[in-house]
Scaffold this motif. Structure first.
Motif, PDB file in Angstrom:
ATOM      1  N   ALA A 138      38.655  42.483  34.205  1.00  9.16           N
ATOM      2  CA  ALA A 138      38.763  43.346  33.035  1.00  9.16           C
ATOM      3  C   ALA A 138      40.208  43.785  32.808  1.00  9.16           C
ATOM      4  CB  ALA A 138      37.862  44.565  33.204  1.00  9.16           C
ATOM      5  N   GLY A 139      41.118  43.381  33.724  1.00 10.09           N
ATOM      6  CA  GLY A 139      42.513  43.747  33.563  1.00 10.09           C
ATOM      7  C   GLY A 139      42.818  45.153  34.029  1.00 10.09           C
ATOM      8  N   LEU A 140      41.867  45.787  34.736  1.00  9.58           N
ATOM      9  CA  LEU A 140      42.106  47.139  35.243  1.00  9.58           C
ATOM     10  C   LEU A 140      42.892  47.099  36.550  1.00  9.58           C
ATOM     11  CD1 LEU A 140      38.488  48.506  34.669  1.00  9.58           C
ATOM     12  CD2 LEU A 140      40.489  48.893  33.218  1.00  9.58           C
ATOM     13  N   LEU A 141      42.780  45.979  37.265  1.00  8.52           N
ATOM     14  CA  LEU A 141      43.502  45.813  38.520  1.00  8.52           C
ATOM     15  C   LEU A 141      44.418  44.591  38.388  1.00  8.52           C
ATOM     16  CD1 LEU A 141      40.533  46.176  41.051  1.00  8.52           C
ATOM     17  CD2 LEU A 141      42.272  47.897  40.550  1.00  8.52           C
ATOM     18  N   ARG A 142      45.459  44.555  39.215  1.00  7.69           N
ATOM     19  CA  ARG A 142      46.335  43.370  39.223  1.00  7.69           C
ATOM     20  C   ARG A 142      45.539  42.128  39.617  1.00  7.69           C
ATOM     21  NH1 ARG A 142      51.653  42.539  40.058  1.00  7.69           N
ATOM     22  NH2 ARG A 142      51.099  41.225  41.817  1.00  7.69           N
ATOM     23  N   GLN A 143      45.774  41.050  38.889  1.00  6.74           N
ATOM     24  CA  GLN A 143      44.954  39.863  39.118  1.00  6.74           C
ATOM     25  C   GLN A 143      45.439  38.996  40.265  1.00  6.74           C
ATOM     26  OE1 GLN A 143      43.455  37.870  35.837  1.00  6.74           O
ATOM     27  NE2 GLN A 143      43.759  39.549  34.412  1.00  6.74           N
ATOM     28  N   GLY A 198      42.160  35.542  43.413  1.00  8.04           N
ATOM     29  CA  GLY A 198      42.724  35.841  42.095  1.00  8.04           C
ATOM     30  C   GLY A 198      42.334  34.819  41.060  1.00  8.04           C
ATOM     31  N   GLY A 199      42.814  35.066  39.858  1.00  7.88           N
ATOM     32  CA  GLY A 199      42.665  34.221  38.679  1.00  7.88           C
ATOM     33  C   GLY A 199      41.718  33.046  38.732  1.00  7.88           C
ATOM     34  N   ALA A 200      42.270  31.854  38.958  1.00  9.10           N
ATOM     35  CA  ALA A 200      41.488  30.633  38.785  1.00  9.10           C
ATOM     36  C   ALA A 200      40.426  30.448  39.867  1.00  9.10           C
ATOM     37  CB  ALA A 200      42.417  29.420  38.750  1.00  9.10           C
ATOM     38  N   ASP A 201      40.477  31.237  40.955  1.00 12.68           N
ATOM     39  CA  ASP A 201      39.446  31.127  41.985  1.00 12.68           C
ATOM     40  C   ASP A 201      38.259  32.032  41.692  1.00 12.68           C
ATOM     41  OD1 ASP A 201      40.892  29.284  43.372  1.00 12.68           O
ATOM     42  OD2 ASP A 201      41.820  30.733  44.721  1.00 12.68           O
ATOM     43  N   ALA A 290      51.198  37.810  35.686  1.00 11.87           N
ATOM     44  CA  ALA A 290      52.017  38.531  34.721  1.00 11.87           C
ATOM     45  C   ALA A 290      51.940  37.855  33.357  1.00 11.87           C
ATOM     46  CB  ALA A 290      53.460  38.573  35.206  1.00 11.87           C
ATOM     47  N   ARG A 291      51.997  36.532  33.374  1.00 15.88           N
ATOM     48  CA  ARG A 291      51.962  35.805  32.101  1.00 15.88           C
ATOM     49  C   ARG A 291      50.629  36.005  31.407  1.00 15.88           C
ATOM     50  NH1 ARG A 291      54.103  31.403  34.665  1.00 15.88           N
ATOM     51  NH2 ARG A 291      52.241  30.204  34.349  1.00 15.88           N
ATOM     52  N   GLU A 292      49.567  36.071  32.214  1.00 10.70           N
ATOM     53  CA  GLU A 292      48.251  36.226  31.607  1.00 10.70           C
ATOM     54  C   GLU A 292      48.175  37.511  30.808  1.00 10.70           C
ATOM     55  OE1 GLU A 292      45.323  33.709  34.530  1.00 10.70           O
ATOM     56  OE2 GLU A 292      45.278  35.875  34.585  1.00 10.70           O
ATOM     57  N   VAL A 293      48.792  38.550  31.362  1.00 11.93           N
ATOM     58  CA  VAL A 293      48.753  39.828  30.667  1.00 11.93           C
ATOM     59  C   VAL A 293      49.555  39.749  29.382  1.00 11.93           C
ATOM     60  CG1 VAL A 293      49.342  42.256  30.836  1.00 11.93           C
ATOM     61  CG2 VAL A 293      48.458  41.069  32.835  1.00 11.93           C
ATOM     62  N   LEU A 294      50.658  39.037  29.446  1.00 11.94           N
ATOM     63  CA  LEU A 294      51.544  38.983  28.283  1.00 11.94           C
ATOM     64  C   LEU A 294      51.140  37.914  27.280  1.00 11.94           C
ATOM     65  CD1 LEU A 294      54.928  39.291  30.190  1.00 11.94           C
ATOM     66  CD2 LEU A 294      53.763  41.065  28.903  1.00 11.94           C
ATOM     67  N   ALA A 295      50.288  37.018  27.735  1.00 17.88           N
ATOM     68  CA  ALA A 295      50.044  35.805  26.949  1.00 17.88           C
ATOM     69  C   ALA A 295      49.744  36.026  25.464  1.00 17.88           C
ATOM     70  CB  ALA A 295      48.923  35.000  27.579  1.00 17.88           C
TER      71      ALA A 295
END
Lengths: 487, 92
Positions: A138-143, A198-201, A290-295
């Motif tokens: 949900a983007g509440l925690l660092r991914q 994280g992310g893709a896992d 970081a990029r995901e958040v900014l994407a």
């Protein structure tokens, strides 16, 4: 006493699963399961009666309408987070009911007591693990994966403590204290497991927690002597296990490797000479978060807001890459689009489908090839494209997708890197080695619409960007397709 | 003891039947499948109702109410979102 009721409801669930072969059948299966569920609840309440009914009705109304509201509002991008939180609430319910039952049984070496302890332990791991996974999604925690110093040892010590607390509770001395110790250990263990994924896992983690929420419910069913609960829990555990296996296979990794290894940290054995040095892998994975958040914000991305200027690693064509892409697409007979999570983050699926529809109206055949682990949970990409009104006949699985790619005139990658990286099949010793990929390089021409030419989550470099003839449209996928849609 | 044996049998049969059926669900429907199974795992709501069928101490009532809330959120949200997702799957 109500064996027949239990059997009927269990059979309806079975029919519901059997109907999950196509979307129309699945709609009926879901509806059937919901009706059977409601009937079972009414039977239980009618037979047992309810004390404190004002409280029960208030809880039902508040939690029910909140859930209804969330279910109606949530976007398809947020579905993995929603499902993670639901796994967590399943674990929470199982652990609380098991706790009350343990309190009543008072520990000891009986089957109900042991089942209650297992319900608490598995429910606890599921609850906190899902809370962390859902928070990340949900983007509440660092991914990015978080690895403590000596993470594996900390996990091991916590697990041993959990077992010791369980044994103490079975021994019967101060069962409640031991139960609380067990609960705390389970909670910590869930957090420790989830923070390093994280992310893709995430598709693996979510499937794993889905299975464990089912198992917790099944043990809760043993304590409460409910056949229906045991069966329902067993179905969910089976389903979650299947999805976990499918996801692990799609990445050619074991569950232990995903949970304990971690993509960004488990690269010590990788020595692929052709690949970038290992020290560039870890930052790349952290960068991705970081990029995901900014994407979605093109202004933050170098090159994104500069339509018309050819990117540095530009195509061999002297002309504008957008015009070249449009020309290639219109001249093609078969186009295959390969979407990844980057498309979802940019919310570009609507523009992508609109572009595909435009091509189709001009007689071009357009299909979507979907990798099993694309997105953040099993099947995520299919739901995103269905949301954008793509026809589900055009959504191809891995094998079918590769067959179509081999005959395609044009492949268009949108926000995907690891699932199309040739290094996965060409190079030994990378985190992706052995992972089945969508072979976009088999298509006659290739267009890549990614944010930039940085590696994906795995940190493994994608050589396709440097391949002659490949057109790269760098930048936010939505901006890219808005531009392609302009006449 | 017979009750326990029945429960074990139910678990084994449900696992085997569930495994056989669910492994045939196409990847296309994996997300709706997981959200529907989420709703089904909320059969724990029945356990919560059973707790509420006899006298509860205040502590037990509190735990049972939270369990009921979590399970209700799960079952209503799970079935509703699965239905909404499946309505999006169309064929042209």
């Amino acid at each position: 006493m109500d064996l027949s009721v239990d059997l009927v409801v269990i059979l309806v669930f079975v029919v519901g699963f059997a109907l999950f072969r196509n979307p129309a059948g699945a709609r009926r299966g879901n509806m059937l399961a919901a009706v059977a569920f409601a009937a079972a609840a009414i039977v239980v309440v009618a037979r047992g009666g309810v004390v404190l009914w004002p409280l029960v009705i208030a809880v039902l109304l508040v939690a029910g309408s909140l859930a209804w509201l969330v279910a109606a509002k949530v976007s398809m991008l947020q579905i993995p987070a929603m499902v993670a939180f639901q796994n967590g609430s399943g674990g929470l319910a199982a652990l609380l009911i098991s706790m009350v039952e343990l309190w009543r049984v008072g520990g000891g070496a009986s089957i109900p007591s042991i089942s209650a302890l297992l319900g608490i332990a598995i429910g606890g791991v599921t609850f906190t693990g899902s809370a962390v996974a859902g928070g990340k999604l949900a983007g509440l925690l660092r991914q990015a994966p978080v690895t403590l110093r000596g993470h594996n040892i900390v996990v091991l010590v916590t697990a041993l403590f959990l077992v010791a607390a369980g044994v103490a509770a079975v021994g019967g001395d101060a069962a409640v204290v031991a139960g609380v110790a067990l609960l705390s250990a389970a909670g910590v263990l869930g957090i420790l497991l989830a923070v390093r994924v994280g992310g893709a896992d995430m598709p693996v983690m979510i499937s794993f927690l889905n299975a464990s929420s089912g198992l917790a419910a099944a043990f809760c069913g043993v304590v409460t002597e409910s056949r229906l609960l045991v069966a329902g829990g067993a179905f969910v555990a089976a389903s979650g296990t299947i999805l976990t296996i499918v996801m692990c296979r799609a990445m050619n990794r074991s569950l232990a490797n995903v949970l304990v290894g971690g993509t960004a940290t488990g690269t010590g054995t990788a020595t692929g000479g052709v690949e970038p040095p290992p020290d560039t892998w870890l930052p790349a994975a952290a960068d991705e978060a970081a990029r995901e958040v900014l994407a979605p914000d093109p202004a933050e991305t170098p090159g994104a807001g500069a339509p018309g200027t050819a990117p540095p690693a530009g195509p061999p064509d002297e002309e504008c890459p957008f015009a070249a892409t449009a020309e290639l697409a219109l001249g093609a007979q078969r186009v295959v689009i390969v979407p990844g999570y980057g498309m979802a983050l940019a919310q570009a699926q609507f523009n992508v489908v609109q572009w595909a529809e435009g091509l189709r109206q001009r007689g071009v055949e357009v299909k979507y090839a979907i990798h099993p682990v694309a997105g953040r949970m099993p099947g995520h990409m299919n739901v995103l494209l269905a949301e954008a009104d793509a026809s589900y006949d055009d959504l191809l699985e891995l094998e079918d997708g590769n067959e179509h790619l081999a005959e395609a005139d044009l492949a268009v990658v949108v926000g995907a890197s690891d699932v199309v990286t040739p290094a996965a099949v060409e190079t030994e010793g990378t985190p992706l080695s052995g992972m089945p990929i969508l072979r976009v390089q088999d298509a006659r021409r290739l267009v890549i619409c990614n944010l930039d030419d940085e590696p994906g989550y795995s940190g493994v470099k994608n050589r396709l960007y440097e391949q002659p003839g490949v057109i790269s449209l760098f930048g936010d996928a939505r901006a890219t397709f808005e531009r392609l849609l302009k006449p | 003891m017979t009750e326990l044996l029945i429960l074990v049998a139910v678990f084994v049969v449900a696992t085997v039947v569930g495994y056989a059926l669910i492994s045939r669900v196409p990847p296309l429907l994996h997300t709706p499948l997981m959200s529907m199974t989420n709703a089904i795992s909320a059969v724990t709501i029945l356990g919560a109702f059973v707790l509420f069928s006899s006298r509860l101490s205040p502590w037990e009532a509190l735990l049972a109410a939270v369990a009921l809330a979590a399970a209700t959120f799960n079952v209503v949200g799970g079935f509703a979102i699965t239905a909404r997702m499946l309505r999006m799957f169309r064929r042209k």
